[in-house]
Design a protein around this motif. Structure first.
Motif, PDB file in Angstrom:
ATOM      1  N   ASP A 110       0.821  -1.221   0.000  1.00 21.44           N
ATOM      2  CA  ASP A 110       0.000   0.000   0.000  1.00 21.44           C
ATOM      3  C   ASP A 110       0.852   1.267   0.000  1.00 21.44           C
ATOM      4  OD1 ASP A 110      -2.242  -1.605   0.013  1.00 21.44           O
ATOM      5  OD2 ASP A 110      -2.821  -1.141   2.079  1.00 21.44           O
ATOM      6  N   ASN A 111       2.038   1.186   0.598  1.00 18.11           N
ATOM      7  CA  ASN A 111       2.934   2.343   0.669  1.00 18.11           C
ATOM      8  C   ASN A 111       4.028   2.322  -0.388  1.00 18.11           C
ATOM      9  OD1 ASN A 111       2.132   4.044   3.129  1.00 18.11           O
ATOM     10  ND2 ASN A 111       1.992   1.937   3.860  1.00 18.11           N
ATOM     11  N   LYS A 112       3.850   1.480  -1.387  1.00 15.11           N
ATOM     12  CA  LYS A 112       4.792   1.361  -2.505  1.00 15.11           C
ATOM     13  C   LYS A 112       6.207   1.029  -2.033  1.00 15.11           C
ATOM     14  CE  LYS A 112       2.047   4.012  -5.583  1.00 15.11           C
ATOM     15  NZ  LYS A 112       1.443   5.128  -5.937  1.00 15.11           N
ATOM     16  N   LEU A 113       6.281   0.190  -0.986  1.00 16.41           N
ATOM     17  CA  LEU A 113       7.567  -0.274  -0.475  1.00 16.41           C
ATOM     18  C   LEU A 113       7.731  -1.777  -0.677  1.00 16.41           C
ATOM     19  CD1 LEU A 113       7.615   1.844   2.791  1.00 16.41           C
ATOM     20  CD2 LEU A 113       9.050   2.185   0.760  1.00 16.41           C
ATOM     21  N   GLY A 114       6.842  -2.348  -1.459  1.00 15.57           N
ATOM     22  CA  GLY A 114       6.916  -3.767  -1.748  1.00 15.57           C
ATOM     23  C   GLY A 114       6.062  -4.103  -2.952  1.00 15.57           C
ATOM     24  N   TYR A 115       6.377  -5.247  -3.559  1.00 19.20           N
ATOM     25  CA  TYR A 115       5.641  -5.756  -4.708  1.00 19.20           C
ATOM     26  C   TYR A 115       5.176  -7.156  -4.346  1.00 19.20           C
ATOM     27  CZ  TYR A 115       7.994  -1.945  -7.115  1.00 19.20           C
ATOM     28  OH  TYR A 115       8.459  -0.705  -7.483  1.00 19.20           O
ATOM     29  N   ARG A 116       3.892  -7.417  -4.489  1.00 14.66           N
ATOM     30  CA  ARG A 116       3.346  -8.708  -4.068  1.00 14.66           C
ATOM     31  C   ARG A 116       2.878  -9.515  -5.274  1.00 14.66           C
ATOM     32  NH1 ARG A 116      -0.703  -7.825   0.316  1.00 14.66           N
ATOM     33  NH2 ARG A 116      -1.632  -6.603  -1.330  1.00 14.66           N
ATOM     34  N   PHE A 117       3.241 -10.806  -5.263  1.00 11.68           N
ATOM     35  CA  PHE A 117       2.837 -11.733  -6.307  1.00 11.68           C
ATOM     36  C   PHE A 117       2.290 -12.993  -5.643  1.00 11.68           C
ATOM     37  CE2 PHE A 117       6.199  -9.037  -7.895  1.00 11.68           C
ATOM     38  CZ  PHE A 117       5.622  -8.534  -9.053  1.00 11.68           C
ATOM     39  N   GLN A 118       1.507 -13.748  -6.362  1.00 13.32           N
ATOM     40  CA  GLN A 118       0.838 -14.922  -5.786  1.00 13.32           C
ATOM     41  C   GLN A 118       1.775 -16.112  -5.550  1.00 13.32           C
ATOM     42  OE1 GLN A 118      -2.290 -15.013  -4.560  1.00 13.32           O
ATOM     43  NE2 GLN A 118      -2.222 -12.823  -4.982  1.00 13.32           N
ATOM     44  N   THR A 119       2.857 -16.185  -6.310  1.00 15.58           N
ATOM     45  CA  THR A 119       3.765 -17.330  -6.163  1.00 15.58           C
ATOM     46  C   THR A 119       5.214 -16.849  -6.122  1.00 15.58           C
ATOM     47  OG1 THR A 119       4.063 -17.680  -8.543  1.00 15.58           O
ATOM     48  CG2 THR A 119       2.175 -18.811  -7.494  1.00 15.58           C
ATOM     49  N   ILE A 120       6.067 -17.713  -5.607  1.00 13.10           N
ATOM     50  CA  ILE A 120       7.494 -17.401  -5.606  1.00 13.10           C
ATOM     51  C   ILE A 120       8.003 -17.316  -7.042  1.00 13.10           C
ATOM     52  CG2 ILE A 120       9.781 -18.317  -5.048  1.00 13.10           C
ATOM     53  CD1 ILE A 120       8.700 -19.227  -2.389  1.00 13.10           C
ATOM     54  N   GLU A 121       7.481 -18.180  -7.908  1.00  9.03           N
ATOM     55  CA  GLU A 121       7.909 -18.168  -9.307  1.00  9.03           C
ATOM     56  C   GLU A 121       7.597 -16.825  -9.976  1.00  9.03           C
ATOM     57  OE1 GLU A 121       7.195 -22.370  -8.036  1.00  9.03           O
ATOM     58  OE2 GLU A 121       5.994 -20.550  -7.911  1.00  9.03           O
ATOM     59  N   LYS A 122       6.407 -16.299  -9.732  1.00  6.21           N
ATOM     60  CA  LYS A 122       6.048 -14.993 -10.300  1.00  6.21           C
ATOM     61  C   LYS A 122       6.909 -13.889  -9.690  1.00  6.21           C
ATOM     62  CE  LYS A 122       1.375 -16.124 -11.702  1.00  6.21           C
ATOM     63  NZ  LYS A 122      -0.061 -15.891 -11.516  1.00  6.21           N
ATOM     64  N   SER A 123       7.222 -14.031  -8.413  1.00  9.24           N
ATOM     65  CA  SER A 123       8.115 -13.075  -7.760  1.00  9.24           C
ATOM     66  C   SER A 123       9.487 -13.102  -8.414  1.00  9.24           C
ATOM     67  CB  SER A 123       8.243 -13.388  -6.266  1.00  9.24           C
ATOM     68  OG  SER A 123       7.000 -13.310  -5.618  1.00  9.24           O
ATOM     69  N   LEU A 124      10.001 -14.298  -8.651  1.00 13.81           N
ATOM     70  CA  LEU A 124      11.313 -14.444  -9.289  1.00 13.81           C
ATOM     71  C   LEU A 124      11.306 -13.929 -10.722  1.00 13.81           C
ATOM     72  CD1 LEU A 124      12.311 -17.858  -7.768  1.00 13.81           C
ATOM     73  CD2 LEU A 124      13.615 -15.722  -7.544  1.00 13.81           C
ATOM     74  N   ASN A 125      10.210 -14.138 -11.442  1.00 11.37           N
ATOM     75  CA  ASN A 125      10.108 -13.591 -12.802  1.00 11.37           C
ATOM     76  C   ASN A 125      10.239 -12.069 -12.767  1.00 11.37           C
ATOM     77  OD1 ASN A 125       9.752 -16.092 -14.020  1.00 11.37           O
ATOM     78  ND2 ASN A 125       7.528 -15.949 -14.011  1.00 11.37           N
ATOM     79  N   PHE A 126       9.591 -11.432 -11.800  1.00 13.69           N
ATOM     80  CA  PHE A 126       9.683  -9.977 -11.636  1.00 13.69           C
ATOM     81  C   PHE A 126      11.119  -9.557 -11.345  1.00 13.69           C
ATOM     82  CE2 PHE A 126       9.714  -6.305  -8.770  1.00 13.69           C
ATOM     83  CZ  PHE A 126       9.067  -5.349  -9.551  1.00 13.69           C
ATOM     84  N   VAL A 127      11.773 -10.278 -10.449  1.00 13.62           N
ATOM     85  CA  VAL A 127      13.162  -9.966 -10.087  1.00 13.62           C
ATOM     86  C   VAL A 127      14.074 -10.085 -11.303  1.00 13.62           C
ATOM     87  CG1 VAL A 127      15.156 -10.779  -8.757  1.00 13.62           C
ATOM     88  CG2 VAL A 127      12.913 -10.592  -7.655  1.00 13.62           C
ATOM     89  N   ILE A 128      13.996 -11.199 -11.998  1.00 12.35           N
ATOM     90  CA  ILE A 128      14.868 -11.432 -13.157  1.00 12.35           C
ATOM     91  C   ILE A 128      14.628 -10.372 -14.228  1.00 12.35           C
ATOM     92  CG2 ILE A 128      15.334 -13.040 -15.053  1.00 12.35           C
ATOM     93  CD1 ILE A 128      14.864 -15.308 -12.916  1.00 12.35           C
ATOM     94  N   LYS A 129      13.371 -10.029 -14.445  1.00  7.24           N
ATOM     95  CA  LYS A 129      13.035  -9.015 -15.442  1.00  7.24           C
ATOM     96  C   LYS A 129      13.562  -7.635 -15.047  1.00  7.24           C
ATOM     97  CE  LYS A 129       9.086  -6.788 -17.621  1.00  7.24           C
ATOM     98  NZ  LYS A 129       7.645  -6.582 -17.588  1.00  7.24           N
TER      99      LYS A 129
END
Length: 165
Positions: A110-129
Motif C-alpha cells: 500500500d505504501n509502494k515499499l513492496g511488490y506482491r505476487f501470488q507465487t514465488i515463481e512470479k516473484s522471481l520472474n519480476f526480479v529477473i526481469k
C-alpha cells in the motif's frame, strides 16, 4: 552500486510446505538463465541442490545485505527494516503464514515499499526481469530514503527526560 544479488528468506515462521517450496525453487532455477545473479537462500531450505547451482546460504550479515538488490521474504519486522534501510526491493511472500505477515505485506504494498505476487515463481520472474531496471531501483531507493528511523530512541529519550524533570 553494482549489486546483483537476491535474497530468498522465508524466515522462522512455521511453513507447512517447506519441501514443496524447495522443490518449486529447484525446478524454477533449473529452467532459468541466471548466471549473472547471485542468490542467497534461507538456511531452512538451503541444501546441496542450491549449493551445486552456485547459490549461497543466507547468513544475514552486513556483507550479505550490502550485495542484495531484491529480497523475497516472509515480511517480519526485522527483515523488513534491514531491507528498507538499505533500499533493497522487498517482495513479501505470505502463503501459509500468520496474519501478522499478511498485514505487514499489505502495509508495504500500500505504501509502494513492496511488490506482491501470488507465487514465488512470479516473484522471481519480476526480479529477473527488473534486476537491471535502473529507473525502478532509483525510485524505490528514493522512497526508502524518505523513511524515518529510530523513532523509538527519540521517544525513549523524551520519556527519560520527563521522568528526570
Amino acid at each position: 552500486k553494482n549489486k546483483k544479488s537476491v535474497l530468498i528468506s522465508l524466515g522462522t515462521s512455521d511453513y507447512k510446505n517447506v519441501n514443496t517450496i524447495k522443490k518449486n525453487l529447484i525446478k524454477y532455477f533449473s529452467q532459468q538463465d541466471i548466471k549473472n545473479t547471485k542468490f542467497y537462500i534461507d538456511p531452512r531450505i538451503f541444501d546441496h541442490n542450491f549449493k551445486n547451482m552456485g547459490f549461497a546460504k543466507a547468513d544475514y550479515s552486513k556483507k550479505m545485505y550490502k550485495e542484495i538488490k531484491f529480497a523475497i521474504i516472509k515480511p517480519g519486522l526485522g527483515t523488513i527494516e534491514e531491507c528498507l534501510k538499505r533500499g533493497i526491493i522487498i517482495i513479501p511472500y505470505t502463503k501459509n503464514t500468520y496474519s501478522e505477515f499478511v498485514y505487514n505485506s499489505k502495509i508495504l504494498v500500500d505504501n509502494k515499499l513492496g511488490y506482491r505476487f501470488q507465487t514465488i515463481e512470479k516473484s522471481l520472474n519480476f526480479v529477473i526481469k527488473n534486476i537491471n531496471n535502473a529507473k525502478l531501483i532509483k525510485q524505490y531507493k528514493a522512497r526508502c530514503k524518505n523513511l524515518k528511523w529510530e523513532g523509538e530512541k527519540k521517544i525513549e529519550k523524551y520519556i527519560l527526560k520527563k521522568l528526570n524533570a
